[in-house]
Motif scaffolding. Structure first.
Motif, PDB file in Angstrom:
ATOM      1  N   UNK A   1      48.813  20.250 -20.636  1.00 35.80           N
ATOM      2  CA  UNK A   1      50.008  21.066 -20.440  1.00 35.80           C
ATOM      3  C   UNK A   1      49.562  22.434 -19.938  1.00 35.80           C
ATOM      4  N   UNK A   2      50.127  22.863 -18.797  1.00 31.46           N
ATOM      5  CA  UNK A   2      49.742  24.130 -18.196  1.00 31.46           C
ATOM      6  C   UNK A   2      50.961  25.045 -18.151  1.00 31.46           C
ATOM      7  N   UNK A   3      50.879  26.157 -18.873  1.00 31.42           N
ATOM      8  CA  UNK A   3      51.960  27.137 -18.835  1.00 31.42           C
ATOM      9  C   UNK A   3      53.320  26.493 -19.128  1.00 31.42           C
ATOM     10  N   UNK A   4      53.309  25.556 -20.071  1.00 27.90           N
ATOM     11  CA  UNK A   4      54.568  24.935 -20.498  1.00 27.90           C
ATOM     12  C   UNK A   4      54.973  23.682 -19.744  1.00 27.90           C
TER      13      UNK A   4
ATOM     14  N   UNK B   1      53.184  17.740  -9.717  1.00 24.01           N
ATOM     15  CA  UNK B   1      51.736  17.895  -9.919  1.00 24.01           C
ATOM     16  C   UNK B   1      51.234  19.067  -9.085  1.00 24.01           C
ATOM     17  N   UNK B   2      51.672  19.120  -7.841  1.00 22.99           N
ATOM     18  CA  UNK B   2      51.250  20.192  -6.928  1.00 22.99           C
ATOM     19  C   UNK B   2      51.656  21.562  -7.449  1.00 22.99           C
ATOM     20  N   UNK B   3      52.881  21.655  -7.946  1.00 26.74           N
ATOM     21  CA  UNK B   3      53.382  22.937  -8.445  1.00 26.74           C
ATOM     22  C   UNK B   3      52.540  23.396  -9.635  1.00 26.74           C
ATOM     23  N   UNK B   4      52.090  22.456 -10.448  1.00 29.70           N
ATOM     24  CA  UNK B   4      51.314  22.816 -11.646  1.00 29.70           C
ATOM     25  C   UNK B   4      49.875  23.188 -11.265  1.00 29.70           C
ATOM     26  N   UNK B   5      49.269  22.388 -10.407  1.00 27.17           N
ATOM     27  CA  UNK B   5      47.873  22.695 -10.050  1.00 27.17           C
ATOM     28  C   UNK B   5      47.785  23.965  -9.203  1.00 27.17           C
ATOM     29  N   UNK B   6      48.896  24.360  -8.575  1.00 26.10           N
ATOM     30  CA  UNK B   6      48.896  25.602  -7.783  1.00 26.10           C
ATOM     31  C   UNK B   6      48.690  26.829  -8.662  1.00 26.10           C
ATOM     32  N   UNK B   7      48.852  26.673  -9.954  1.00 24.21           N
ATOM     33  CA  UNK B   7      48.632  27.802 -10.867  1.00 24.21           C
ATOM     34  C   UNK B   7      47.151  28.040 -11.123  1.00 24.21           C
TER      35      UNK B   7
END
Ligand code: ADP
Ligand code: MG
Length: 247
Positions: free
Chosen positions: A61-64, A79-85
């Motif tokens: 879990x990344x940033x919620x 997935x892309x939106x999360x790994x972009x962090x």
């Protein structure tokens, strides 16, 4: 809430079980040093966080937001939106050899297309200045030293404004006299409160810059502690043996 929460992460390559139910969490502003013998699963763990490896079980879990929940991945777009962090810096730099330093830095943000070319160029100049390579904007990677290449790779990752930077042995491919300049850039980032996970053999960096050390062996986190406690008073036999060989 933790910035990254990893729960019971499992990863196998065919029959080889490489990560065995790993659980840990990372808070905002943490600098985590991950150490451990070769083959213990450090790179696989790091690569799983940014979806360069698909895990076989557990949750990240990344940033919620769940990158993967109980082994189930969401749609590609999510997935892309999360790994972009997250940004990643590799041992072998992975710069585009046919592009200049400036083009390497501007490539990813210009593909996102939510920022003007002028703004991107300005941020590029600022970052190159920050890493002491303002005069290398038009150089090609082949004409840089290893230390310069790695500083460019760090600046390239920063161009995407990540919330978290992942480093996989960023100084292991460098001649000893070039590691200092890269570690200095990383230390500066830590002082600016960048959240970082650093797989490293640099025990001095782990001790001085990290606020937490994870020791991995055999696909498990054997010991996790504050650096002072970790280095002065290791609890586990395997940690003691590793430190004896590597300090
Ligand atoms: P470390 O970074 O701690 O040296 P790795 O995560 O690279 O460890 O590797 C852990 C184990 O997984 C090793 O036994 C390695 O050979 C194996 N491994 C890593 N990547 C692959 C892969 N793509 N295919 C098969 N086995 C792999
Ligand atoms: Mg590795």
């Amino acid at each position: 809430m933790a910035l990254i929460e990893v729960t019971n992460l499992k990863k196998s390559f065919d029959e080889l079980e490489v990560l065995k139910r790993i659980t840990f969490s990372i808070d905002k502003n943490d600098v985590i040093a991950v150490i451990g013998p070769s083959g213990s699963g450090k790179s696989t763990m790091l690569r799983s966080l940014i979806h360069l490896e698909e895990i076989n079980g557990g949750s990240i879990c990344v940033d919620g937001d769940y990158l993967v929940q109980d082994g189930q991945y969401p749609k590609q777009q999510e997935i892309k939106a999360i790994t972009a962090k997250m940004g990643m810096v590799f041992q072998h730099f992975n710069l585009f050899p046919h592009l200049t330093v400036q083009q390497n830095l501007e490539m990813a943000p210009s593909l996102v297309k939510n920022e003007s070319a002028d703004d991107i160029a300005r941020r590029c100049q600022d970052l190159l200045k920050k890493i002491g390579l303002a005069d290398k904007a038009n150089a090609f990677p082949a004409n840089l030293s290893g230390g310069q290449k790695q500083r460019v790779a760090i600046a390239r990752a920063l161009m995407m404004n990540p919330q978290i930077l992942l480093f996989d042995e960023p100084t292991s491919a460098l001649d000893p006299e070039l590691t200092g300049e890269v570690l200095t850039v990383m230390k500066d980032l830590a002082e600016e409160h960048m959240t970082m996970i650093v797989v490293t053999h640099e025990m001095g960096f782990a001790r001085e810059v990290a606020n937490k050390v994870l020791f991995m062996d055999g696909g498990q986190i054997i010991e996790a502690n504050h650096p002072e406690e970790f280095f002065n008073n290791p609890q586990h036999e395997r940690t003691k043996a590793f430190l004896k060989k590597n300090l």
